[in-house]
Write an enzyme that holds these catalytic residues in place. Structure first.
Site, PDB file in Angstrom:
ATOM      1  N   GLY A 154      13.287 -93.718  93.510  1.00 40.89           N
ATOM      2  CA  GLY A 154      14.662 -93.391  93.148  1.00 40.89           C
ATOM      3  C   GLY A 154      15.624 -94.489  93.540  1.00 40.89           C
ATOM      4  O   GLY A 154      15.270 -95.428  94.263  1.00 40.89           O
ATOM      5  N   SER A 155      16.833 -94.372  93.055  1.00 43.98           N
ATOM      6  CA  SER A 155      17.865 -95.354  93.353  1.00 43.98           C
ATOM      7  C   SER A 155      18.262 -95.272  94.823  1.00 43.98           C
ATOM      8  O   SER A 155      18.026 -94.251  95.485  1.00 43.98           O
ATOM      9  CB  SER A 155      19.091 -95.111  92.465  1.00 43.98           C
ATOM     10  OG  SER A 155      18.738 -95.151  91.104  1.00 43.98           O
ATOM     11  N   PRO A 156      18.876 -96.309  95.366  1.00 41.47           N
ATOM     12  CA  PRO A 156      19.323 -96.258  96.761  1.00 41.47           C
ATOM     13  C   PRO A 156      20.320 -95.125  96.978  1.00 41.47           C
ATOM     14  O   PRO A 156      21.222 -94.903  96.165  1.00 41.47           O
ATOM     15  CB  PRO A 156      19.978 -97.629  96.970  1.00 41.47           C
ATOM     16  CG  PRO A 156      19.371 -98.519  95.943  1.00 41.47           C
ATOM     17  CD  PRO A 156      19.093 -97.639  94.756  1.00 41.47           C
ATOM     18  N   GLY A 157      20.150 -94.425  98.091  1.00 41.70           N
ATOM     19  CA  GLY A 157      21.099 -93.383  98.465  1.00 41.70           C
ATOM     20  C   GLY A 157      20.834 -92.028  97.873  1.00 41.70           C
ATOM     21  O   GLY A 157      21.640 -91.108  98.043  1.00 41.70           O
ATOM     22  N   THR A 158      19.703 -91.844  97.155  1.00 43.52           N
ATOM     23  CA  THR A 158      19.436 -90.549  96.522  1.00 43.52           C
ATOM     24  C   THR A 158      18.783 -89.548  97.467  1.00 43.52           C
ATOM     25  O   THR A 158      18.609 -88.391  97.089  1.00 43.52           O
ATOM     26  CB  THR A 158      18.536 -90.742  95.286  1.00 43.52           C
ATOM     27  OG1 THR A 158      17.397 -91.528  95.641  1.00 43.52           O
ATOM     28  CG2 THR A 158      19.305 -91.442  94.173  1.00 43.52           C
ATOM     29  N   HIS A 198      49.011-103.908  79.314  1.00 41.13           N
ATOM     30  CA  HIS A 198      47.557-104.061  79.238  1.00 41.13           C
ATOM     31  C   HIS A 198      46.861-102.708  79.434  1.00 41.13           C
ATOM     32  O   HIS A 198      46.007-102.315  78.630  1.00 41.13           O
ATOM     33  CB  HIS A 198      47.089-105.061  80.302  1.00 41.13           C
ATOM     34  CG  HIS A 198      45.629-105.380  80.236  1.00 41.13           C
ATOM     35  ND1 HIS A 198      45.142-106.552  79.713  1.00 41.13           N
ATOM     36  CD2 HIS A 198      44.542-104.670  80.642  1.00 41.13           C
ATOM     37  CE1 HIS A 198      43.815-106.552  79.784  1.00 41.13           C
ATOM     38  NE2 HIS A 198      43.425-105.413  80.355  1.00 41.13           N
ATOM     39  N   GLU A 199      47.220-102.009  80.491  1.00 39.25           N
ATOM     40  CA  GLU A 199      46.575-100.718  80.766  1.00 39.25           C
ATOM     41  C   GLU A 199      47.000 -99.662  79.743  1.00 39.25           C
ATOM     42  O   GLU A 199      46.196 -98.784  79.378  1.00 39.25           O
ATOM     43  CB  GLU A 199      46.919-100.249  82.177  1.00 39.25           C
ATOM     44  CG  GLU A 199      46.434-101.177  83.283  1.00 39.25           C
ATOM     45  CD  GLU A 199      44.949-101.447  83.209  1.00 39.25           C
ATOM     46  OE1 GLU A 199      44.187-100.547  82.778  1.00 39.25           O
ATOM     47  OE2 GLU A 199      44.531-102.566  83.551  1.00 39.25           O
ATOM     48  N   HIS A 228      44.682-100.014  76.768  1.00 38.71           N
ATOM     49  CA  HIS A 228      43.393 -99.351  76.978  1.00 38.71           C
ATOM     50  C   HIS A 228      43.519 -97.840  76.824  1.00 38.71           C
ATOM     51  O   HIS A 228      42.711 -97.182  76.152  1.00 38.71           O
ATOM     52  CB  HIS A 228      42.882 -99.664  78.394  1.00 38.71           C
ATOM     53  CG  HIS A 228      42.338-101.044  78.555  1.00 38.71           C
ATOM     54  ND1 HIS A 228      41.401-101.584  77.717  1.00 38.71           N
ATOM     55  CD2 HIS A 228      42.606-102.000  79.496  1.00 38.71           C
ATOM     56  CE1 HIS A 228      41.101-102.809  78.119  1.00 38.71           C
ATOM     57  NE2 HIS A 228      41.829-103.091  79.193  1.00 38.71           N
TER      58      HIS A 228
END
Length: 648
Positions: A206-210, A428-429, A432
């Site tokens: 699994g991914s780190p921290g799971t 700019h924001e 988006h």
């Protein structure tokens, strides 16, 4: 569980003090033994010739003779001491003739055994201290020369904080796969009656921290057995053979405490593919791996020992390590879904005093892609923010601020932006945000801000309605249009000559996504359903290197044309939305300049020209100028980063 009680260790400071006291005493006795003849020479000693001269002159009043030593007083009551020849009869007769009072005493002789004991005591003390130090070095396995080949595995018993499956939330499928290991450790005969054999090893992927390590401890806690933990890097040293020796010692310790669990964290440090080393491949790491394979499934059965290992990279492990009889069960520990995140938050919130408005479900919905460690960090950050404000309860406001800090970075308050920079960031924001509201396929707008966080001057944050495990072509094209919303908004307001480098992160995201659509996902009609790019991480000579598939010049040209086509389509979509709704762009930018941060609903009201309903306009001081794009990891990037400083 092992019932042998280890004697309590004394105070290390007191042990060190006793050792040094013993060393000093031994040195003192050693010096005293060799300095003994010199102590008889006192300050008032005289030579034998001077003594005879004084006797002839009649200056000697009294003499006491003990063995070869004569001591006494002169006529003026001064004392003296001297050595006599072996035959003292002649000098004693001479003293009597001169009228000197002579006293003869026999020489006191010590027992030969006392002399031997006195002379050997310093040596015995030094030898005892040396043996004590060597035994201490052997106890600390691997920390000294005598324990270099000893295992560094630490045994954790249930007295040191028991962890059960109740403490592990959000990974129910992994728990179910490991439940039978717990049942075997509790009652092995249950499986033996039917001829079944429990898997000797379980590999947690699994991914780190799971929560892989926490899950392994929960197995030991549920079964109530000893738990040995060690890292894969603890086996390998610069000396050949040390790692294999540590593997053997680790299994010897496990056999003495069986049934037990041995947990090897980051096993890819020692379990990588063999034959990828330099020379003949007979290096230290491969010898360690060979010994581990033999111990796991050799001629000698290791009954009652369950090997649990964890890794983030199962693709680099040696195939012999994954075959049946060794790590024959792979348990995937994924990132939790919304239900799992809610349960994990409930576990971490037990020790945190919460305000009535805190809703774990709402927090779980706003944290897609978070692992168990990320959620624990989120709760901790919220508690720290509440403590910093002097509050007694952690409210929903602190959780929202903590989420912004974790996902977007901390607010930068060291400098104040100029009005022109602040206005450019707002447009700019707003570009988006406006594209995300008008293009079908974009995730719902969650928040837009022009407060610099991390490396970005502003962030537009979109959150999906639910956990997403894949993306359609429609959603990816909408994402491409979203990436160009900020740059096109600046172009419409300020013109081409005033464009800055702030959209570099947006362009990078759009290019990478368009290239993946063409080369990996088969989303190009001209190129078809072919993959034109191999996995980027290949193992060669023990290292992870990038490798790309070679394509013809014509195919490469066609790939570039398709990537450009997708990017230009996204740009055209964003341009049409912003051009047709230019008045909404101005309204949203003005609201951002006034309030600095708007939620999705507030952004919709601002676009419609309605009152947002807040009275905190201008209450915040704009923080410092940023230095780059968004610093949020791509694995859980919530939105599009704002413009960056010039030259970033």
């Amino acid at each position: 569980m092992n019932d042998d009680k280890q004697p309590p260790e004394g105070n290390p400071w007191m042990k060190s003090l006793l050792i040094w006291v013993g060393i000093l005493v031994a040195l003192a006795m050693f010096v005293a033994m060799f300095d003994r003849p010199g102590r008889t020479a006192v300050s008032d000693g005289i030579s034998y010739s001077e003594f005879i001269q004084k006797v002839d002159e009649g200056a000697v009043k009294k003499v006491d003779i003990t063995g070869n030593v004569a001591s006494g007083t002169f006529g003026d009551d001064k004392t003296f001491r001297t050595y006599l020849p072996d035959d003292t009869s002649m000098i004693s007769q001479r003293l009597v003739d001169k009228g000197v009072s002579v006293t003869m005493k026999p020489e006191e002789r010590q027992s030969i055994w006392l002399i031997i004991l006195y002379q050997s005591l310093p040596f015995l003390l030094i030898i005892g201290i040396a043996i004590f130090i060597m035994r201490q070095m052997q106890k600390n396995a691997g920390s000294g020369a005598m324990g270099f080949g000893k295992s560094r595995a630490r045994m954790l018993t249930q007295k040191e904080g028991r962890v059960t499956f109740d403490d592990v939330a959000g990974i129910d499928e992994a728990r179910e796969e490991l439940q039978e290991i717990v049942d075997f450790l509790k009652d092995p005969s249950k499986f033996a009656r039917l001829g079944g054999k429990i898997p000797k090893g379980a590999l947690l992927v699994g991914s780190p921290g799971t929560g892989k390590t926490l899950l392994a401890r929960a197995i030991a806690g549920e079964a109530n057995v000893p738990f040995f933990t060690i890292s894969g890097s603890d086996f390998v040293e610069m000396f050949v053979g040390v790692g294999a020796s540590r593997v053997r010692d680790m299994f010897e310790q496990a056999k003495k405490n069986a049934p037990c669990i041995v947990f090897i964290d980051e096993i890819d440090a020692v379990g990588r593919h063999r034959g990828a080393g330099l020379g003949n491949g007979n290096d230290e790491r491969e010898q360690t791996l060979n010994q581990l394979l033999v111990e796991m499934d050799g001629f000698e059965a290791n009954e009652g020992i369950i090997i649990v290992a964890a890794t983030n990279r199962p693709d680099v492990l040696d195939p012999a390590l994954l075959r049946p009889g060794r790590f024959d069960r792979q348990v995937v520990v994924p990132r939790p879904d919304i239900e799992g995140r809610e349960k994990i938050l409930a576990v971490h919130m037990k020790k945190t005093p919460l305000a009535p408005d805190v809703d774990a479900r709402t927090i779980a919905r706003g944290t897609p892609g978070f692992s168990g460690a990320d959620l624990a960090n989120l709760v901790n950050e919220a508690a720290l923010l509440a403590a910093r404000k002097g509050k007694r309860l952690v409210a929903m406001l602190e959780f929202e601020e903590a989420k912004d800090k974790v996902m977007m970075g901390a607010e930068r308050k060291s400098m104040v932006m100029t009005e022109d920079e602040k206005k450019a960031t707002a447009y700019h924001e707003a570009g988006h945000a406006l594209v995300s509201l008008h293009v079908d396929g974009c995730d719902p707008l969650h928040k837009v801000t022009i407060i610099p966080r991390g490396r970005a001057l502003g962030v537009t944050w979109n959150l999906p309605d639910r956990d997403r495990y894949s993306m359609s072509m429609k959603q990816m094209k909408a994402r491409l249009a979203l990436c160009f919303g900020g740059r096109i908004a600046e172009q419409l307001i300020y013109g081409m000559d005033s464009l800055n480098t702030g959209a570099s992160n947006d362009i990078q995201q759009a290019t990478d996504m368009a290239r993946a659509m063409v080369m990996e996902y088969g989303m190009s009609e001209k190129l078809g359903w072919l993959r034109y790019r191999d996995n980027q991480d290949e193992v060669f000579l023990g290292h992870s290197v990038a490798r790309s598939q070679t394509v013809s010049e014509e195919t490469a040209r066609l790939i570039d044309q398709e990537v450009r086509r997708l990017v230009e389509e996204g740009e055209a979509t964003a341009r049409k939305v912003l051009t047709d709704n230019l008045h909404e762009l101005h309204r949203l930018a003005e609201a951002l300049l006034e309030y600095e941060t708007l939620s999705g609903e507030e952004s919709k009201r601002a676009i419609a020209g309605e009152d947002i309903g807040r009275d905190d306009a201008g209450s915040k001081k704009t923080p410092a100028l940023g230095t780059g794009g968004s610093s949020i990891p791509k694995t859980r990037r919530p939105g599009i980063g704002g413009p960056a400083a010039q030259g970033a």
